[in-house]
Design an enzyme around this catalytic site. Structure first.
Site, short mmCIF file in Angstrom:
data_model
loop_
_atom_site.label_atom_id
_atom_site.label_comp_id
_atom_site.label_asym_id
_atom_site.label_seq_id
_atom_site.Cartn_x
_atom_site.Cartn_y
_atom_site.Cartn_z
N HIS A 77 -2.61 -2.71 -9.48
CA HIS A 77 -3.58 -2.08 -8.59
C HIS A 77 -4.82 -2.95 -8.54
O HIS A 77 -5.20 -3.56 -9.53
CB HIS A 77 -3.94 -0.68 -9.11
CG HIS A 77 -4.54 0.18 -8.06
ND1 HIS A 77 -5.87 0.12 -7.73
CD2 HIS A 77 -3.97 1.11 -7.25
CE1 HIS A 77 -6.09 0.98 -6.75
NE2 HIS A 77 -4.97 1.60 -6.45
N HIS A 89 0.87 -1.19 0.00
CA HIS A 89 0.00 0.00 0.00
C HIS A 89 0.90 1.24 0.00
O HIS A 89 1.71 1.42 -0.90
CB HIS A 89 -0.92 -0.12 1.22
CG HIS A 89 -2.03 0.87 1.33
ND1 HIS A 89 -2.36 1.75 0.32
CD2 HIS A 89 -2.89 1.14 2.35
CE1 HIS A 89 -3.38 2.49 0.71
NE2 HIS A 89 -3.72 2.15 1.94
N ASP A 101 2.51 5.23 -6.91
CA ASP A 101 3.78 5.15 -6.20
C ASP A 101 5.00 5.01 -7.11
O ASP A 101 6.13 5.15 -6.66
CB ASP A 101 3.76 3.96 -5.22
CG ASP A 101 2.75 4.17 -4.12
OD1 ASP A 101 2.80 5.23 -3.49
OD2 ASP A 101 1.89 3.29 -3.92
N1 CMC Z 1 4.70 -7.34 -9.81
C1 CMC Z 1 4.60 -8.60 -10.31
N2 CMC Z 1 3.43 -9.28 -10.42
C2 CMC Z 1 2.33 -8.66 -10.00
C3 CMC Z 1 2.34 -7.35 -9.47
C4 CMC Z 1 3.59 -6.69 -9.39
N3 CMC Z 1 3.67 -5.44 -8.92
N4 CMC Z 1 1.10 -6.98 -9.12
C5 CMC Z 1 0.31 -8.03 -9.41
N5 CMC Z 1 1.04 -9.03 -9.96
C6 CMC Z 1 0.54 -10.31 -10.49
C7 CMC Z 1 0.14 -11.26 -9.38
O1 CMC Z 1 1.22 -12.09 -9.02
C8 CMC Z 1 -0.99 -12.03 -10.03
O2 CMC Z 1 -0.43 -12.91 -10.94
P1 CMC Z 1 -1.15 -14.36 -11.19
O3 CMC Z 1 -2.56 -14.06 -11.59
O4 CMC Z 1 -0.36 -15.02 -12.26
O5 CMC Z 1 -1.08 -15.08 -9.87
C9 CMC Z 1 -1.70 -10.96 -10.86
O6 CMC Z 1 -0.68 -10.01 -11.19
C10 CMC Z 1 -2.87 -10.28 -10.16
O7 CMC Z 1 -2.36 -9.65 -9.00
P2 CMC Z 1 -3.02 -9.73 -7.56
O8 CMC Z 1 -1.95 -9.84 -6.54
O9 CMC Z 1 -4.10 -10.78 -7.55
O10 CMC Z 1 -3.73 -8.31 -7.49
P3 CMC Z 1 -4.29 -7.63 -6.19
O11 CMC Z 1 -5.38 -6.76 -6.62
O12 CMC Z 1 -4.59 -8.61 -5.12
O13 CMC Z 1 -3.04 -6.74 -5.65
C11 CMC Z 1 -1.48 -4.97 -5.51
C12 CMC Z 1 -2.86 -5.41 -5.98
C13 CMC Z 1 -1.36 -3.46 -5.63
C14 CMC Z 1 -1.28 -5.35 -4.03
C15 CMC Z 1 -0.40 -5.65 -6.38
O14 CMC Z 1 -0.55 -5.26 -7.72
C16 CMC Z 1 1.02 -5.36 -5.93
O15 CMC Z 1 1.55 -6.06 -5.06
N6 CMC Z 1 1.70 -4.29 -6.48
C17 CMC Z 1 3.01 -3.90 -6.01
C18 CMC Z 1 2.90 -3.02 -4.78
C19 CMC Z 1 2.40 -1.62 -5.11
O16 CMC Z 1 2.86 -0.97 -6.01
N7 CMC Z 1 1.44 -1.14 -4.29
C20 CMC Z 1 0.87 0.19 -4.43
C21 CMC Z 1 -0.55 0.14 -4.85
S1 CMC Z 1 -1.18 1.73 -5.40
C22 CMC Z 1 -1.13 2.83 -4.08
C23 CMC Z 1 -1.64 2.33 -2.80
O17 CMC Z 1 -2.70 1.73 -2.71
O18 CMC Z 1 -0.96 2.55 -1.80
#
Ligand code: CMC
Length: 489
Positions: free
Chosen positions: A334, A295, A390
């Protein structure tokens, strides 16, 4: 269409194949009520776990709240497929261009843009509620020199609440903030002024103890972000004024971070607030949730990632390690946006303004190479992973000279506004506040009888018993020393 035909058309018909019964569930605002599914019950099958509670009706499972609406809100709208973000109906791009963080705060909290007079009063209240009790100095000095500033800020919000017994429903009565009469509203607004006004003061104090500096009294006559910069940087110089370019850039960043509907931290504030705890405790809980690297901690994680990549030529190898699931591309992806986060475009523009006066950040080339490679790469395209807020913000904070671990603080301070807007809305919603108490699907052991210690067979193995740990206070010399009761380390 007649009334009943119309309501039938706006409904979902569900047939339970276990019993052959049919249920009509109304659809309101394109939403169905999860509690309606409780009526769909069936007798427990032979051999089925009693913990399934089949005869008590269906439960709705949604790990991670992927498709569960927990509140009606009038504050922020996001269309994640189109990359749209609106505060109270106003597009974020228009607000970033024409408004300020404090004016937008008024909008988020009270629902409309203020008149000039209303704004003047609001700004004056916020700025006059910025001073903290002199004793706070002792609180801040009690942290270790290398404490993470988010640990300090999180504790500071909770600490702050201890000064205001009049804002504590545990002491003043449960309807303190839910009554909606004049006194209740005035009390609520006072806490809102205090929390927004003092957020910058607490954050600046967290900054200054790390620098070994004395604290400064919040100045008068400066903007919200101007005052924040002053409180961090002033070292006694005469007529000190922060750089107007940095002040405006920080203001735009604050406005962009002010709210983002029900993200993890806002949900935490509402969940915590739903027990009717005081708003300071709820904000402290939100701050803790924001701190995580998925986050608000992502802005710090992005820079650590860019530093570890080192230079543009290492980008392909890094992306391969992400695809092998060894690493995460921080600043990408996201839960809601399936295209570029609209804030990231505004941030990118703001970064250029800042770089003109600070000089370009040395990590920018690596960031650009990473961005350009990732948005074309099949792995990220297929999963609709695009840059989020971010990805670029950390580069601006770095160019402005903030220490890395202070970045999440720069996210938390403006987000206090969004948390408070949602908290206030929940306190005033019709029908009162319902405590947020989700359900679980219990898959643990069935009923079993207690076994006396002498008769137990030890259960061993990873995750099933405590993992042996090193005692960090024990030096190598102590480990080699002899003493009474020494255990094998
Ligand atoms: N790098 C690599 N793979 C990723 C990433 C990433 N940053 N984000 C998602 N994925 C992959 C994930 O492994 C999954 O793959 P698969 O379907 O093959 O298993 C797929 O994409 C869907 O991702 P998810 O984890 O199910 O998506 P989510 O909605 O649960 O998580 C998230 C969203 C923001 C936590 C995630 O995208 C992430 O960890 N991003 C990196 C951290 C980040 O930049 N966070 C800031 C978010 S925006 C500002 C805020 O809210 O603070």
């Amino acid at each position: 269409m007649g009334r009943s035909l119309e309501s039938e058309a706006n409904s979902l018909t569900v047939r339970d194949n276990r019993t052959g019964k049919t249920f009509n569930i109304p659809i309101v605002d394109n939403t169905i009520s999860a509690t309606a599914f409780k009526a769909i019950a069936a007798p427990r099958k032979e051999g089925e776990r009693e913990e399934n509670e089949t005869e008590k009706g269906l439960r709705v499972a949604d790990k991670g709240f992927l498709n569960t609406a927990v509140i009606q809100s009038q504050i922020t709208y996001i269309d994640g497929d189109a990359g749209v973000l609106r505060y109270r109906g106003y597009p974020i791009e228009q607000l970033a261009l024409h408004s300020s963080h404090l004016e937008t705060s008024y909008l988020l909290i009270y629902g409309h843009l203020p008149s000039r007079e209303q704004y003047k009063v609001f700004e004056s209240e916020i700025m006059h509620h910025s001073i903290v009790h002199a004793d706070a100095e002792g609180f801040f000095r009690s942290f270790r020199y290398d404490a993470h500033p988010m640990a300090i800020l999180t504790s500071a919000f909770s600490y702050l609440g201890s000064y205001y017994s009049e804002a504590n429903p545990s002491l003043q009565g449960q309807t303190l903030f839910t009554k909606g009469d004049h006194n209740s509203l005035a009390n609520m607004d006072k806490q809102i002024f205090r929390l927004i006004g003092k957020a910058t003061t607490l954050a600046a104090m967290a900054y200054r103890i790390r620098q070994g500096r004395d604290f400064v009294t919040p100045p008068t006559g400066l903007s919200y972000t101007g005052s924040f910069l002053y409180q961090m940087d002033h070292l006694g110089q005469e007529n000190y004024r922060p750089s107007p370019v940095l002040e405006r850039a920080l203001d735009v960043l604050f406005l962009l971070h002010a709210d983002h509907e029900l993200n993890a931290s806002c949900t935490t504030v509402l969940q915590t607030g739903s027990s009717l705890v005081d708003p300071y405790s709820a904000i402290a809980a939100g701050c803790a949730s924001l701190y995580g690297p998925l986050h608000g901690g992502a802005n710090e994680a992005v820079i650590r990632m860019l530093i570890s990549i080192g230079s543009p030529e290492n980008v392909p190898a890094f992306l391969e390690s992400v695809k092998r699931r060894e690493k995460v591309l921080s600043g990408f992806g996201h839960r809601v946006y399936k295209t570029s986060d609209p804030r990231s475009f505004i941030i990118r523009k703001t970064a250029d303004e800042v770089f003109k006066v600070t000089g370009k950040d040395e990590l920018l080339d690596t960031a650009m190479a990473l961005h350009d490679a990732a948005i074309k790469d099949e792995f990220f395209v297929k999963r609709k992973l695009a840059p989020n807020v971010d990805f670029w913000s950390g580069l601006i904070y770095r160019a402005m000279g903030f220490p890395l671990d202070f970045f999440p603080v720069l996210f938390a301070v403006p987000r206090v506004v969004g948390w408070l807007a949602h908290w206030r809305q929940m306190m005033l919603q019709s029908g009162g506040v319902k405590i947020w108490r989700p359900r679980q699907v219990y898959v643990g052991a069935g009923k079993r009888d207690f076994v006396p210690i002498e008769e137990r067979k030890p259960v061993e193995g990873p995750k099933q018993a405590p993992t042996p740990v090193m005692h960090s206070g024990i030096t190598k010399r102590t480990a080699m020393a002899e003493f009474k009761g020494k255990t094998k380390l």
